[in-house]
Structure formats: structure tokens, C-alpha cells
Write a protein that holds these residues in place. Structure first.
Motif, PDB file in Angstrom:
ATOM      1  N   GLY A 150      25.296  45.479  14.490  1.00  0.00           N
ATOM      2  CA  GLY A 150      25.571  44.614  15.409  1.00  0.00           C
ATOM      3  C   GLY A 150      24.431  43.454  15.661  1.00  0.00           C
ATOM      4  N   PRO A 151      24.421  43.180  16.877  1.00  0.00           N
ATOM      5  CA  PRO A 151      23.243  42.109  17.368  1.00  0.00           C
ATOM      6  C   PRO A 151      22.199  42.819  17.780  1.00  0.00           C
ATOM      7  N   GLN A 152      20.930  42.579  17.244  1.00  0.00           N
ATOM      8  CA  GLN A 152      19.621  43.076  17.370  1.00  0.00           C
ATOM      9  C   GLN A 152      18.582  42.044  17.619  1.00  0.00           C
ATOM     10  N   SER A 153      17.674  42.592  18.547  1.00  0.00           N
ATOM     11  CA  SER A 153      16.419  42.031  18.956  1.00  0.00           C
ATOM     12  C   SER A 153      15.231  42.031  17.912  1.00  0.00           C
ATOM     13  N   LYS A 154      14.402  40.975  17.612  1.00  0.00           N
ATOM     14  CA  LYS A 154      13.477  41.089  16.705  1.00  0.00           C
ATOM     15  C   LYS A 154      12.597  42.352  17.094  1.00  0.00           C
ATOM     16  N   GLY A 155      12.169  42.775  15.609  1.00  0.00           N
ATOM     17  CA  GLY A 155      11.298  44.053  15.482  1.00  0.00           C
ATOM     18  C   GLY A 155      11.669  45.175  14.677  1.00  0.00           C
ATOM     19  N   ALA A 156      11.704  46.520  15.081  1.00  0.00           N
ATOM     20  CA  ALA A 156      12.111  47.577  14.226  1.00  0.00           C
ATOM     21  C   ALA A 156      13.436  48.103  14.804  1.00  0.00           C
ATOM     22  N   ILE A 157      14.515  48.238  14.227  1.00  0.00           N
ATOM     23  CA  ILE A 157      15.722  48.898  14.263  1.00  0.00           C
ATOM     24  C   ILE A 157      15.892  50.053  13.646  1.00  0.00           C
ATOM     25  N   ASP A 158      16.273  51.323  14.054  1.00  0.00           N
ATOM     26  CA  ASP A 158      16.551  52.503  13.254  1.00  0.00           C
ATOM     27  C   ASP A 158      18.005  52.397  13.016  1.00  0.00           C
ATOM     28  N   PHE A 159      18.349  53.048  11.708  1.00  0.00           N
ATOM     29  CA  PHE A 159      19.794  53.044  11.375  1.00  0.00           C
ATOM     30  C   PHE A 159      19.864  54.446  10.867  1.00  0.00           C
ATOM     31  N   GLU A 160      21.172  54.997  10.890  1.00  0.00           N
ATOM     32  CA  GLU A 160      21.359  56.367  10.078  1.00  0.00           C
ATOM     33  C   GLU A 160      22.662  56.254   9.538  1.00  0.00           C
ATOM     34  N   TRP A 161      22.730  56.988   8.298  1.00  0.00           N
ATOM     35  CA  TRP A 161      24.003  57.028   7.275  1.00  0.00           C
ATOM     36  C   TRP A 161      24.255  58.501   7.111  1.00  0.00           C
ATOM     37  N   ASP A 162      25.541  58.753   7.371  1.00  0.00           N
ATOM     38  CA  ASP A 162      25.998  60.082   7.231  1.00  0.00           C
ATOM     39  C   ASP A 162      26.121  60.675   5.682  1.00  0.00           C
ATOM     40  N   GLY A 163      25.865  59.739   4.738  1.00  0.00           N
ATOM     41  CA  GLY A 163      25.911  60.083   3.442  1.00  0.00           C
ATOM     42  C   GLY A 163      27.226  60.168   2.726  1.00  0.00           C
ATOM     43  N   THR A 164      28.226  59.562   3.505  1.00  0.00           N
ATOM     44  CA  THR A 164      29.619  59.373   2.658  1.00  0.00           C
ATOM     45  C   THR A 164      29.964  58.061   2.387  1.00  0.00           C
ATOM     46  N   THR A 165      30.583  58.064   1.427  1.00  0.00           N
ATOM     47  CA  THR A 165      31.314  56.471   1.179  1.00  0.00           C
ATOM     48  C   THR A 165      32.314  56.043   2.236  1.00  0.00           C
ATOM     49  N   ASP A 166      32.739  54.855   1.804  1.00  0.00           N
ATOM     50  CA  ASP A 166      33.694  54.065   2.606  1.00  0.00           C
ATOM     51  C   ASP A 166      35.022  55.169   2.562  1.00  0.00           C
ATOM     52  N   SER A 167      35.388  55.928   1.566  1.00  0.00           N
ATOM     53  CA  SER A 167      36.527  56.764   1.263  1.00  0.00           C
ATOM     54  C   SER A 167      36.301  58.111   2.027  1.00  0.00           C
ATOM     55  N   ALA A 168      35.080  58.369   2.575  1.00  0.00           N
ATOM     56  CA  ALA A 168      34.839  59.537   3.084  1.00  0.00           C
ATOM     57  C   ALA A 168      34.283  60.574   2.073  1.00  0.00           C
ATOM     58  N   ASP A 169      33.938  60.144   0.846  1.00  0.00           N
ATOM     59  CA  ASP A 169      33.436  61.282   0.105  1.00  0.00           C
ATOM     60  C   ASP A 169      32.104  61.390  -0.139  1.00  0.00           C
ATOM     61  N   PRO A 170      31.358  62.443  -0.449  1.00  0.00           N
ATOM     62  CA  PRO A 170      30.005  62.617  -0.311  1.00  0.00           C
ATOM     63  C   PRO A 170      29.454  61.702  -1.336  1.00  0.00           C
ATOM     64  N   ALA A 171      28.364  61.026  -1.112  1.00  0.00           N
ATOM     65  CA  ALA A 171      27.694  60.060  -1.871  1.00  0.00           C
ATOM     66  C   ALA A 171      26.698  60.790  -2.920  1.00  0.00           C
ATOM     67  N   GLY A 172      26.356  61.841  -2.787  1.00  0.00           N
ATOM     68  CA  GLY A 172      25.628  62.521  -3.779  1.00  0.00           C
ATOM     69  C   GLY A 172      24.142  62.680  -3.421  1.00  0.00           C
ATOM     70  N   SER A 173      23.241  62.831  -4.309  1.00  0.00           N
ATOM     71  CA  SER A 173      21.837  63.311  -4.100  1.00  0.00           C
ATOM     72  C   SER A 173      21.243  61.883  -4.351  1.00  0.00           C
ATOM     73  N   GLY A 174      21.714  60.978  -4.547  1.00  0.00           N
ATOM     74  CA  GLY A 174      20.818  59.746  -4.957  1.00  0.00           C
ATOM     75  C   GLY A 174      20.056  59.636  -6.105  1.00  0.00           C
ATOM     76  N   PRO A 175      19.116  58.610  -6.238  1.00  0.00           N
ATOM     77  CA  PRO A 175      18.526  57.757  -5.195  1.00  0.00           C
ATOM     78  C   PRO A 175      19.447  56.675  -4.935  1.00  0.00           C
ATOM     79  N   PHE A 176      19.400  55.980  -3.616  1.00  0.00           N
ATOM     80  CA  PHE A 176      20.282  54.974  -3.321  1.00  0.00           C
ATOM     81  C   PHE A 176      19.295  53.800  -3.070  1.00  0.00           C
ATOM     82  N   THR A 177      19.929  52.644  -3.024  1.00  0.00           N
ATOM     83  CA  THR A 177      19.431  51.299  -2.982  1.00  0.00           C
ATOM     84  C   THR A 177      19.857  50.839  -1.442  1.00  0.00           C
ATOM     85  N   ILE A 178      18.857  50.655  -0.745  1.00  0.00           N
ATOM     86  CA  ILE A 178      19.114  50.120   0.763  1.00  0.00           C
ATOM     87  C   ILE A 178      18.798  48.583   0.656  1.00  0.00           C
ATOM     88  N   LYS A 179      19.584  47.903   1.252  1.00  0.00           N
ATOM     89  CA  LYS A 179      19.514  46.288   1.514  1.00  0.00           C
ATOM     90  C   LYS A 179      19.855  46.040   2.867  1.00  0.00           C
TER      91      LYS A 179
END
Length: 230
Positions: A150-179
Motif C-alpha cells: 500500500g502507500p508508504q513513506s520514504k525510508g525503510a519498510i519491512d515486509f513479510e511473506w508466509d511462503g505460500t503461492t497465490d494458490s496457497a501451495d508451499p513455495a519450497g526452499s528457494g532461492p527466491f527472487t525479490i523485486k
């Protein structure tokens, strides 16, 4: 008239003497600052050339020596304080060696999940944004999840991901690419740099003697790039 000649003239001293003395004095031409040797030479010349019937006032001489002593002490103190500041602000090889086995937060796009499959990171925004999104893809580039911040102010913003895909399946052990992608109210793009947590596997010395960290998926990273230590 040079600065050196002006200083001598102010002390009531004419620059005379042997050719060697003249050459030594001429070597000071172009200097804009006086060091300890200059002061001692001037004081010696002042004593040698004083009128025996009107010697230099002792009070003035003591004042000059006190001023020089104070200046020398301040210079030494500044040097010491700078060394202390560099030590406090810098990271020695010994400090960096203690990071082996720990995790660090640093700019990068490759991340590995925690043991429970979840993943956390940070986005550094260069300006305020009305919409910030983090996309997570697998090693083959397949999009797994988009996390909306959502909307955020300038600076550092933390985020979390529960490790599941859009279909709620486990994404696996990675590695993952973050953009990360961010836009402002006018629809223009905002600088968004992803920061990922990565374990330190080894520490080496760079060509300038500064420690370099080896991080899985990110390669060699200077300690100056580290934002946090886990």
C-alpha cells in the motif's frame, strides 16, 4: 615578500646569513602553514638576532610558546579523536569474523526462506509512494506471490511473506527472487531497493584491507552495505 619573510619581519628579524641559511629559508617559499619546525626556527632566529640592549620581552616569548603548545596539543587531540571515530564507525576484520554464521540485511534480490518456509525483508524507498508492491519469483522466474504494502513513506519498510503461492501451495526452499515496484501520486515510479537477509559464510579482505562478506546467492558484499545484523 613571502609569508615566511612577512613572519620574520613581524618579529623584527631581517633574513640575512650564509648561503645555506638563505637556501633553507627559501625552501619555505610558497608555504601557507607553519609547522613545529618553522616555529622553532623562528624562535631561534628571534633569539639570535635580538638587540642585547632591548631583548625580546619575556612575557611575549612565553605567550608565543604557550600558543604554539596549545595548537600542537589541539592537533594531537584531533588526530587521536579521528582515530577513535574511525574505529567506532568502522568494522575491523575481527568484528566481521564474528559475523560468520549470522545473518545480515543487505541490498540484493536473492533470498532464502526461514526453516518454516516464511521470508522477511525490507524495501528502501527513495521517496513517498502511494503504492508499493513486492513480487516473489522462483529460480526459473515464475511469479509466486505479490505482496501489496500500500502507500508508504520514504525510508525503510519491512515486509513479510508466509511462503505460500497465490494458490496457497508451499513455495519450497528457494532461492527466491525479490523485486519491488513503487509509484507516487502522479503515477511516476519511485526508487525501491529490496534488502534481503542472508547468512555470512566467510569473510575475506579486500584490496584496500576492508572486510568483504561472502553471502549465498549474493556473492561478495562489502561490510559497508550491511544495514542490520541478525
Amino acid at each position: 615578500m613571502s609569508d615566511f619573510d612577512s613572519t620574520l619581519a613581524n618579529l623584527g628579524i631581517n633574513r640575512t646569513g650564509s648561503a645555506a641559511q638563505q637556501a633553507a629559508a627559501s625552501s619555505n617559499l610558497g608555504k601557507t602553514n607553519m609547522d613545529q619546525n618553522d616555529f622553532l626556527q623562528l624562535m631561534t632566529a628571534q633569539l639570535k638576532n635580538q638587540d642585547p640592549f632591548a631583548p625580546v620581552d619575556n612575557t611575549q616569548m612565553v605567550a608565543q610558546m604557550a600558543q604554539f603548545s596549545s595548537l600542537a596539543g589541539i592537533n594531537d587531540m584531533n588526530t587521536t579523536l579521528k582515530a577513535i571515530s574511525d574505529r567506532l564507525n568502522g568494522t575491523s576484520t575481527g568484528d566481521a569474523m564474528s559475523w560468520i554464521g549470522r545473518t545480515v540485511l543487505t541490498p540484493g534480490e536473492t533470498a532464502y526462506p526461514r526453516t518454516d518456509g516464511s521470508l522477511g525483508g525490507t524495501i528502501e524507498l527513495g521517496a513517498d509512494a502511494t503504492d508499493v508492491n513486492v513480487s516473489i519469483s522462483d529460480a526459473n522466474g515464475r511469479l509466486l506471490k505479490t505482496v501489496s504494502l500500500g502507500p508508504q513513506s520514504k525510508g525503510a519498510i519491512d515486509f513479510e511473506w508466509d511462503g505460500t503461492t497465490d494458490s496457497a501451495d508451499p513455495a519450497g526452499s528457494g532461492p527466491f527472487t525479490i523485486k519491488a515496484a513503487a509509484r507516487n501520486a502522479d503515477g511516476g515510479s519511485v526508487s525501491a531497493t529490496p534488502l534481503v537477509w542472508s547468512p555470512v559464510t566467510s569473510v575475506t579482505l579486500g584490496s584496500d584491507g576492508s572486510p568483504i562478506l561472502t553471502l549465498p546467492g549474493l556473492g561478495q558484499v562489502p561490510v559497508s552495505a550491511v544495514r542490520k545484523i541478525g
